[in-house]
Design a protein around this motif. Structure first.
Motif, PDB file in Angstrom:
ATOM      1  N   SER A 198      15.214  86.926 -39.371  1.00 44.83           N
ATOM      2  CA  SER A 198      15.363  85.534 -38.949  1.00 44.83           C
ATOM      3  C   SER A 198      16.316  85.363 -37.772  1.00 44.83           C
ATOM      4  O   SER A 198      16.416  84.282 -37.196  1.00 44.83           O
ATOM      5  N   LYS A 199      17.039  86.420 -37.417  1.00 39.79           N
ATOM      6  CA  LYS A 199      17.971  86.383 -36.290  1.00 39.79           C
ATOM      7  C   LYS A 199      17.809  87.634 -35.441  1.00 39.79           C
ATOM      8  O   LYS A 199      17.509  88.713 -35.954  1.00 39.79           O
ATOM      9  N   LEU A 200      18.034  87.482 -34.143  1.00 34.89           N
ATOM     10  CA  LEU A 200      17.986  88.596 -33.202  1.00 34.89           C
ATOM     11  C   LEU A 200      19.220  88.533 -32.322  1.00 34.89           C
ATOM     12  O   LEU A 200      19.531  87.488 -31.745  1.00 34.89           O
ATOM     13  N   ALA A 201      19.944  89.653 -32.218  1.00 39.86           N
ATOM     14  CA  ALA A 201      21.099  89.750 -31.321  1.00 39.86           C
ATOM     15  C   ALA A 201      20.721  90.565 -30.097  1.00 39.86           C
ATOM     16  O   ALA A 201      19.947  91.516 -30.188  1.00 39.86           O
ATOM     17  N   SER A 202      21.289  90.179 -28.951  1.00 43.82           N
ATOM     18  CA  SER A 202      20.963  90.878 -27.704  1.00 43.82           C
ATOM     19  C   SER A 202      22.197  90.996 -26.826  1.00 43.82           C
ATOM     20  O   SER A 202      23.133  90.196 -26.917  1.00 43.82           O
ATOM     21  N   ALA A 203      22.172  92.001 -25.968  1.00 41.88           N
ATOM     22  CA  ALA A 203      23.213  92.198 -24.959  1.00 41.88           C
ATOM     23  C   ALA A 203      22.545  92.701 -23.691  1.00 41.88           C
ATOM     24  O   ALA A 203      21.503  93.369 -23.746  1.00 41.88           O
ATOM     25  N   SER A 204      23.150  92.398 -22.556  1.00 40.07           N
ATOM     26  CA  SER A 204      22.585  92.836 -21.280  1.00 40.07           C
ATOM     27  C   SER A 204      23.333  94.054 -20.763  1.00 40.07           C
ATOM     28  O   SER A 204      24.294  94.529 -21.373  1.00 40.07           O
ATOM     29  N   GLU A 205      22.906  94.547 -19.625  1.00 37.12           N
ATOM     30  CA  GLU A 205      23.542  95.721 -19.026  1.00 37.12           C
ATOM     31  C   GLU A 205      24.982  95.439 -18.609  1.00 37.12           C
ATOM     32  O   GLU A 205      25.789  96.364 -18.493  1.00 37.12           O
ATOM     33  N   LYS A 206      25.330  94.184 -18.379  1.00 40.42           N
ATOM     34  CA  LYS A 206      26.720  93.857 -18.052  1.00 40.42           C
ATOM     35  C   LYS A 206      27.619  94.081 -19.257  1.00 40.42           C
ATOM     36  O   LYS A 206      28.770  94.480 -19.121  1.00 40.42           O
ATOM     37  N   GLY A 207      27.112  93.785 -20.452  1.00 40.04           N
ATOM     38  CA  GLY A 207      27.840  94.066 -21.679  1.00 40.04           C
ATOM     39  C   GLY A 207      28.981  93.124 -21.990  1.00 40.04           C
ATOM     40  O   GLY A 207      29.797  93.413 -22.864  1.00 40.04           O
ATOM     41  N   THR A 208      29.082  91.991 -21.293  1.00 42.13           N
ATOM     42  CA  THR A 208      30.197  91.085 -21.528  1.00 42.13           C
ATOM     43  C   THR A 208      29.881  90.022 -22.572  1.00 42.13           C
ATOM     44  O   THR A 208      30.779  89.549 -23.271  1.00 42.13           O
ATOM     45  N   GLY A 227      34.148  90.894 -23.701  1.00 35.63           N
ATOM     46  CA  GLY A 227      35.290  91.108 -22.812  1.00 35.63           C
ATOM     47  C   GLY A 227      35.026  90.479 -21.464  1.00 35.63           C
ATOM     48  O   GLY A 227      33.916  90.048 -21.169  1.00 35.63           O
ATOM     49  N   MET A 228      36.049  90.431 -20.625  1.00 37.80           N
ATOM     50  CA  MET A 228      35.931  89.819 -19.308  1.00 37.80           C
ATOM     51  C   MET A 228      36.327  90.752 -18.184  1.00 37.80           C
ATOM     52  O   MET A 228      35.917  90.567 -17.044  1.00 37.80           O
ATOM     53  N   LYS A 229      37.127  91.775 -18.480  1.00 37.87           N
ATOM     54  CA  LYS A 229      37.727  92.581 -17.426  1.00 37.87           C
ATOM     55  C   LYS A 229      36.761  93.544 -16.774  1.00 37.87           C
ATOM     56  O   LYS A 229      36.898  93.882 -15.615  1.00 37.87           O
ATOM     57  N   ARG A 230      35.761  94.023 -17.527  1.00 36.36           N
ATOM     58  CA  ARG A 230      34.908  95.074 -16.975  1.00 36.36           C
ATOM     59  C   ARG A 230      33.536  95.019 -17.616  1.00 36.36           C
ATOM     60  O   ARG A 230      33.371  94.558 -18.729  1.00 36.36           O
ATOM     61  N   TYR A 231      32.558  95.514 -16.876  1.00 31.90           N
ATOM     62  CA  TYR A 231      31.224  95.670 -17.437  1.00 31.90           C
ATOM     63  C   TYR A 231      31.192  96.975 -18.229  1.00 31.90           C
ATOM     64  O   TYR A 231      31.785  97.974 -17.825  1.00 31.90           O
ATOM     65  N   VAL A 232      30.502  96.960 -19.354  1.00 33.98           N
ATOM     66  CA  VAL A 232      30.401  98.160 -20.174  1.00 33.98           C
ATOM     67  C   VAL A 232      28.951  98.363 -20.587  1.00 33.98           C
ATOM     68  O   VAL A 232      28.119  97.471 -20.462  1.00 33.98           O
ATOM     69  N   SER A 233      28.673  99.545 -21.101  1.00 34.14           N
ATOM     70  CA  SER A 233      27.344  99.864 -21.600  1.00 34.14           C
ATOM     71  C   SER A 233      27.364  99.772 -23.123  1.00 34.14           C
ATOM     72  O   SER A 233      27.931 100.637 -23.801  1.00 34.14           O
ATOM     73  N   ILE A 234      26.769  98.716 -23.674  1.00 33.59           N
ATOM     74  CA  ILE A 234      26.720  98.544 -25.129  1.00 33.59           C
ATOM     75  C   ILE A 234      25.661  99.485 -25.690  1.00 33.59           C
ATOM     76  O   ILE A 234      24.494  99.443 -25.295  1.00 33.59           O
ATOM     77  N   SER A 235      26.083 100.341 -26.607  1.00 37.04           N
ATOM     78  CA  SER A 235      25.175 101.361 -27.142  1.00 37.04           C
ATOM     79  C   SER A 235      24.516 100.950 -28.445  1.00 37.04           C
ATOM     80  O   SER A 235      23.450 101.464 -28.780  1.00 37.04           O
ATOM     81  N   SER A 236      25.118 100.011 -29.199  1.00 34.66           N
ATOM     82  CA  SER A 236      24.465  99.586 -30.442  1.00 34.66           C
ATOM     83  C   SER A 236      24.970  98.232 -30.895  1.00 34.66           C
ATOM     84  O   SER A 236      26.122  97.855 -30.641  1.00 34.66           O
ATOM     85  N   LEU A 237      24.076  97.503 -31.556  1.00 36.72           N
ATOM     86  CA  LEU A 237      24.377  96.244 -32.219  1.00 36.72           C
ATOM     87  C   LEU A 237      23.872  96.358 -33.645  1.00 36.72           C
ATOM     88  O   LEU A 237      22.820  96.954 -33.886  1.00 36.72           O
ATOM     89  N   SER A 238      24.584  95.751 -34.596  1.00 38.49           N
ATOM     90  CA  SER A 238      24.137  95.833 -35.984  1.00 38.49           C
ATOM     91  C   SER A 238      24.691  94.665 -36.790  1.00 38.49           C
ATOM     92  O   SER A 238      25.888  94.377 -36.722  1.00 38.49           O
ATOM     93  N   PHE A 239      23.797  93.992 -37.536  1.00 35.91           N
ATOM     94  CA  PHE A 239      24.199  92.919 -38.433  1.00 35.91           C
ATOM     95  C   PHE A 239      24.656  93.496 -39.774  1.00 35.91           C
ATOM     96  O   PHE A 239      24.201  94.574 -40.192  1.00 35.91           O
ATOM     97  N   SER A 240      25.505  92.757 -40.469  1.00 37.80           N
ATOM     98  CA  SER A 240      25.764  93.070 -41.876  1.00 37.80           C
ATOM     99  C   SER A 240      24.551  92.638 -42.688  1.00 37.80           C
ATOM    100  O   SER A 240      23.694  91.885 -42.209  1.00 37.80           O
ATOM    101  N   ALA A 241      24.458  93.100 -43.931  1.00 39.46           N
ATOM    102  CA  ALA A 241      23.283  92.816 -44.759  1.00 39.46           C
ATOM    103  C   ALA A 241      23.089  91.325 -44.978  1.00 39.46           C
ATOM    104  O   ALA A 241      21.950  90.839 -45.061  1.00 39.46           O
ATOM    105  N   ASP A 242      24.195  90.563 -45.056  1.00 42.54           N
ATOM    106  CA  ASP A 242      24.089  89.119 -45.270  1.00 42.54           C
ATOM    107  C   ASP A 242      24.056  88.326 -43.966  1.00 42.54           C
ATOM    108  O   ASP A 242      24.042  87.092 -43.986  1.00 42.54           O
ATOM    109  N   ALA A 243      24.046  89.024 -42.834  1.00 43.17           N
ATOM    110  CA  ALA A 243      23.981  88.405 -41.501  1.00 43.17           C
ATOM    111  C   ALA A 243      25.179  87.501 -41.213  1.00 43.17           C
ATOM    112  O   ALA A 243      25.101  86.622 -40.353  1.00 43.17           O
ATOM    113  N   GLN A 244      26.289  87.728 -41.900  1.00 42.17           N
ATOM    114  CA  GLN A 244      27.502  86.963 -41.635  1.00 42.17           C
ATOM    115  C   GLN A 244      28.347  87.601 -40.533  1.00 42.17           C
ATOM    116  O   GLN A 244      29.204  86.939 -39.949  1.00 42.17           O
TER     117      GLN A 244
END
Length: 443
Positions: A198-208, A227-244
């Protein structure tokens, strides 16, 4: 996560290639130079290696279906071929060959999805029949895609553009496009569904900035600033089982955990504070500011964080409940699994409670290693596969269709993956008829 860092990278374990958690975060799969390893992550103090596969070397994709004995692997020596094994019996269920290198594989109890750079293949996991081929998809060099683990809401998300952060939501059950989400200005770097789809999380190449959308509507629910200081490469995103909660790891030394909570105006009115007053002033002022500044003022910061003792190494993170407590798991290309306690009430800095080695000790490490029982690991003589020694005759790979596969690309009647391997709950592993050998197939 897929990792093919150079061996000379500082801190990188020489045997490590890739790692992935299964759909309910009860198992960790690690691709290595010699094959792959499957671990149980249901306890904090012990990391049990439940299987070591040596069918193929240089495994750069390994995915396990929940706690079943179904595992999918792809080797650097044959990057266009996907092998599906029943690892408990050491039998190969089938293998598929594709027109280009396989970049990622995703599984749930209904579908198996294979992602190439410009195409996606959707299989029925029960008989491995090819149901749909999505051709001429936007160039996707990392094979970025996400498949909901919920078999009812079996949604597939993948980039809808190679130049901006557009997400295509596809229904893998009805085999139809659901919606397009304009998520980011920059190309996508990470995608993940929550457990219910029911939910989808996303990040871009900027990673901010990390955004969370409702599915299938595609409405933005949350926006978090990493963050604000630098662009980073986000390697993974993961929800908890209850999506909290939602965790994010990158090529920096910090893992962020965000809390998905709607701020109630009534609560602020009941207990007005100085910070609440200032917040209202900023909200009012934001209507007169440029859009990018206004957006930053509405973005939530991390609820909890972890400071890793490494920088620049690829890793994956996941949130799990282990022994009734919330934990953060980080599997790193330095060859270790880190387990942290998470305070679900106050957040803050997470505490490291255990560090497990994913490979045998090499002398330079000072942590004691868990002894593995003979039945946990089944090493085989070099040059001969585990499947060949246990169940199957040793025969060279064939590109032709063998007995057991129909012309439509699925298993023939009676030769399907048994229901109990795909159903929720305890898995039976004693049925001699489960996962019969199927065949080879080319796409």
């Amino acid at each position: 996560m897929e990792s093919q860092d150079a061996p000379e990278s500082p801190g990188l374990h020489r045997g490590f290639i890739c790692a992935s958690f299964n759909q309910d975060t009860t198992s960790l799969s690690v691709g290595t130079k010699t094959g792959y390893r499957l671990f149980s992550v249901t306890a904090v103090d012990k990391l049990e290696c439940i299987h070591e596969g040596v069918e193929c070397p240089d495994i750069y994709i390994v995915e396990r279906l929940f706690s079943s004995s179904l595992v999918v692997v792809v080797s650097l020596s044959m990057p266009r071929r996907m092998n599906v094994y029943h690892f408990k019996k050491g039998t190969e269920i089938c293998n598929y060959s594709y027109s280009n290198n396989i970049l990622s594989v995703r599984l749930n109890r209904q579908r198996l999805v294979v992602c190439l750079e410009e195409s996606i293949y959707i299989h029925n996991i029960r008989d491995m029949k090819l149901l749909k081929t999505l051709l001429n998809t936007p160039v996707n060099p990392s094979g970025l895609c996400a498949l909901s683990v919920n078999q009812t809401n079996s949604y597939l998300a993948y980039p809808g553009s190679a130049t901006m952060g557009e997400i295509t939501i596809y229904d893998a059950n009805s085999l139809s496009t659901v919606t397009l989400i304009q998520a980011h200005d920059s190309p996508l770097a990470a995608l993940t569904f929550n457990a219910s789809g029911s939910k989808l999380a996303s990040a871009s190449e900027k990673g901010t900035v990390i955004r969370v959308f409702s599915i299938p509507e595609g409405q933005k629910l949350f926006e978090f600033r990493r963050g604000m200081k630098r662009y980073v490469s986000i390697s993974s995103l993961s929800f908890s089982a209850d999506a909290q909660f939602l965790c994010a790891s990158s090529n920096t030394e910090t893992v962020h955990i965000f809390k998905l909570e709607q701020h109630s105006p009534s609560q602020e009115e009941e207990s007005p504070t100085w910070s609440t007053y200032v917040g209202k002033m900023f909200t009012a002022a934001s209507t007169y500011l440029p859009t990018h500044v206004s957006d930053m003022m509405h973005q939530d910061r991390a609820f909890a964080t972890v400071r890793l003792n490494m920088f620049g190494l690829k890793n994956i993170c996941a949130l799990a409940t282990i022994q009734k407590l919330p934990r953060l798991l980080v599997a790193s290309s330095d060859g270790f699994l880190y387990i942290y306690n998470v305070d679900p009430q106050d957040g803050g800095e997470c505490v490291l409670v255990q560090k497990h080695r994913l490979f045998e000790t090499s002398g330079e490490q000072d942590e004691p290693e868990e002894e593995e029982s003979p039945e946990d690991v089944c090493p085989q003589p070099a040059g001969q596969s585990y499947a060949a020694t246990v169940a199957l005759p040793s025969t060279p790979p064939s590109s032709t269709t063998l007995i057991g596969y129909s012309e439509e690309g699925g298993a023939q009647k009676g030769e399907v993956i048994p229901e109990h391997e795909l159903a929720e709950g305890p898995i039976c592993l004693d049925d001699e008829n489960e996962f019969p050998p199927v065949s080879n197939q080319s796409n």
